[in-house]
Design a protein around this motif. Structure first.
Motif, short mmCIF file in Angstrom:
data_model
loop_
_atom_site.label_atom_id
_atom_site.label_comp_id
_atom_site.label_asym_id
_atom_site.label_seq_id
_atom_site.Cartn_x
_atom_site.Cartn_y
_atom_site.Cartn_z
N MET A 1 49.70 105.83 47.59
CA MET A 1 48.36 105.29 47.43
C MET A 1 48.06 105.14 45.94
O MET A 1 48.29 106.04 45.16
CB MET A 1 47.32 106.22 48.06
CG MET A 1 45.91 105.78 47.78
SD MET A 1 44.61 106.92 48.27
CE MET A 1 44.89 107.06 50.00
N THR A 2 47.51 104.01 45.58
CA THR A 2 47.11 103.76 44.20
C THR A 2 45.72 104.33 43.96
O THR A 2 44.81 104.13 44.76
CB THR A 2 47.10 102.25 43.91
OG1 THR A 2 48.41 101.73 44.16
CG2 THR A 2 46.69 101.96 42.48
N ILE A 3 45.57 105.05 42.86
CA ILE A 3 44.27 105.57 42.46
C ILE A 3 43.80 104.75 41.26
O ILE A 3 44.54 104.57 40.28
CB ILE A 3 44.36 107.06 42.05
CG1 ILE A 3 44.98 107.90 43.18
CG2 ILE A 3 43.01 107.60 41.60
CD1 ILE A 3 44.14 108.03 44.40
N ASN A 4 42.59 104.23 41.35
CA ASN A 4 41.95 103.48 40.27
C ASN A 4 42.68 102.21 39.84
O ASN A 4 42.86 101.96 38.65
CB ASN A 4 41.67 104.37 39.05
CG ASN A 4 40.44 105.22 39.24
OD1 ASN A 4 39.62 104.95 40.11
ND2 ASN A 4 40.31 106.24 38.43
N ASP A 5 43.06 101.41 40.83
CA ASP A 5 43.54 100.07 40.50
C ASP A 5 42.48 99.44 39.59
O ASP A 5 41.29 99.43 39.92
CB ASP A 5 43.70 99.25 41.79
CG ASP A 5 44.01 97.81 41.49
OD1 ASP A 5 43.06 97.02 41.27
OD2 ASP A 5 45.20 97.46 41.48
N PRO A 6 42.87 98.90 38.43
CA PRO A 6 41.88 98.43 37.46
C PRO A 6 40.95 97.33 37.99
O PRO A 6 39.77 97.30 37.66
CB PRO A 6 42.71 97.94 36.28
CG PRO A 6 44.13 98.22 36.58
CD PRO A 6 44.24 98.81 37.94
N VAL A 7 41.48 96.42 38.79
CA VAL A 7 40.64 95.34 39.34
C VAL A 7 39.62 95.91 40.30
O VAL A 7 38.42 95.58 40.24
CB VAL A 7 41.52 94.26 40.02
CG1 VAL A 7 40.66 93.25 40.75
CG2 VAL A 7 42.40 93.58 38.98
N LEU A 8 40.05 96.80 41.19
CA LEU A 8 39.13 97.39 42.16
C LEU A 8 38.13 98.31 41.48
O LEU A 8 36.95 98.34 41.86
CB LEU A 8 39.91 98.14 43.24
CG LEU A 8 40.86 97.27 44.07
CD1 LEU A 8 41.66 98.13 45.02
CD2 LEU A 8 40.08 96.19 44.82
N LEU A 9 38.57 99.04 40.48
CA LEU A 9 37.66 99.90 39.74
C LEU A 9 36.55 99.07 39.07
O LEU A 9 35.38 99.45 39.09
CB LEU A 9 38.42 100.72 38.69
CG LEU A 9 37.60 101.70 37.87
CD1 LEU A 9 36.90 102.73 38.75
CD2 LEU A 9 38.51 102.38 36.84
N VAL B 1 38.55 105.00 42.71
CA VAL B 1 38.94 104.15 43.83
C VAL B 1 40.22 104.70 44.43
O VAL B 1 41.21 104.94 43.72
CB VAL B 1 39.14 102.69 43.38
CG1 VAL B 1 39.52 101.81 44.56
CG2 VAL B 1 37.90 102.16 42.69
N TYR B 2 40.20 104.89 45.75
CA TYR B 2 41.35 105.42 46.48
C TYR B 2 41.93 104.31 47.33
O TYR B 2 41.27 103.82 48.25
CB TYR B 2 40.91 106.58 47.38
CG TYR B 2 40.31 107.73 46.59
CD1 TYR B 2 41.11 108.72 46.04
CD2 TYR B 2 38.94 107.79 46.37
CE1 TYR B 2 40.56 109.76 45.31
CE2 TYR B 2 38.38 108.82 45.64
CZ TYR B 2 39.20 109.80 45.10
OH TYR B 2 38.65 110.82 44.37
N GLY B 3 43.12 103.89 47.02
CA GLY B 3 43.74 102.79 47.76
C GLY B 3 43.00 101.50 47.47
O GLY B 3 42.58 101.23 46.34
N GLU B 4 42.82 100.69 48.51
CA GLU B 4 42.21 99.38 48.34
C GLU B 4 40.81 99.27 48.91
O GLU B 4 40.13 98.27 48.67
CB GLU B 4 43.10 98.33 48.99
CG GLU B 4 44.47 98.23 48.34
CD GLU B 4 45.36 97.19 49.00
OE1 GLU B 4 44.90 96.49 49.94
OE2 GLU B 4 46.52 97.08 48.58
N THR B 5 40.36 100.27 49.68
CA THR B 5 39.10 100.09 50.40
C THR B 5 38.13 101.26 50.34
O THR B 5 37.09 101.21 50.99
CB THR B 5 39.37 99.79 51.89
OG1 THR B 5 40.08 100.90 52.45
CG2 THR B 5 40.16 98.51 52.07
#
Length: 126
Positions: free
Chosen positions: A1-9, A78-82
């Motif tokens: 799981m990605t934490i703090n994807d920059p775009v989503l953040l 942000v945890y994951g994508e959603t």
């Protein structure tokens, strides 16, 4: 799981700041648009416990606006994508007392929405 994807953040941070703007301007339609429209959306405030979007809306209509405040430290993750959390300290005008706000955000087809929120003031006994 990605934490703090920059775009989503960036997306969640923008939604969080839009909510803060709406709160300070008592922009009820904007606040409503940022909360998930469901009976499962809850908000615990300093003096209220609200279950479902309808109770939240009724509270806002009768409130007459939020006490003005300035944000202190804000932590958005942000945890994951959603899924994301936003934790913020705030200070109401003419008060040294620190407030705390936690929001859980979920990304739906129509964008990021608050599904749960909790607001408290430091030192509250209830």
């Amino acid at each position: 799981m990605t934490i703090n994807d920059p775009v989503l953040l960036e997306e969640v941070t923008a939604a969080f700041m839009e909510y803060e703007r709406a709160l300070m301007e008592d922009d009820i339609p904007a606040m409503d648009a940022l909360f998930h429209e469901a009976p499962t959306t809850n908000r615990y405030g300093v003096g209220e416990v609200l279950y479902g979007i309808e109770e939240i809306r009724e509270f806002r209509k009768g409130r007459g606006g939020s006490p003005q405040r300035k944000l202190g430290k804000v932590s958005i993750v942000v945890y994951g994508e959603t899924c994301a959390t936003a934790d913020a300290e705030f200070f109401r005008e003419n008060s040294e007392r620190r407030g705390r706000q936690t929001q859980t955000w979920v990304k739906f087809a129509e964008g990021w929405k608050v599904v749960s929120a909790h607001v408290s003031l430091e030192g509250s006994t209830h």
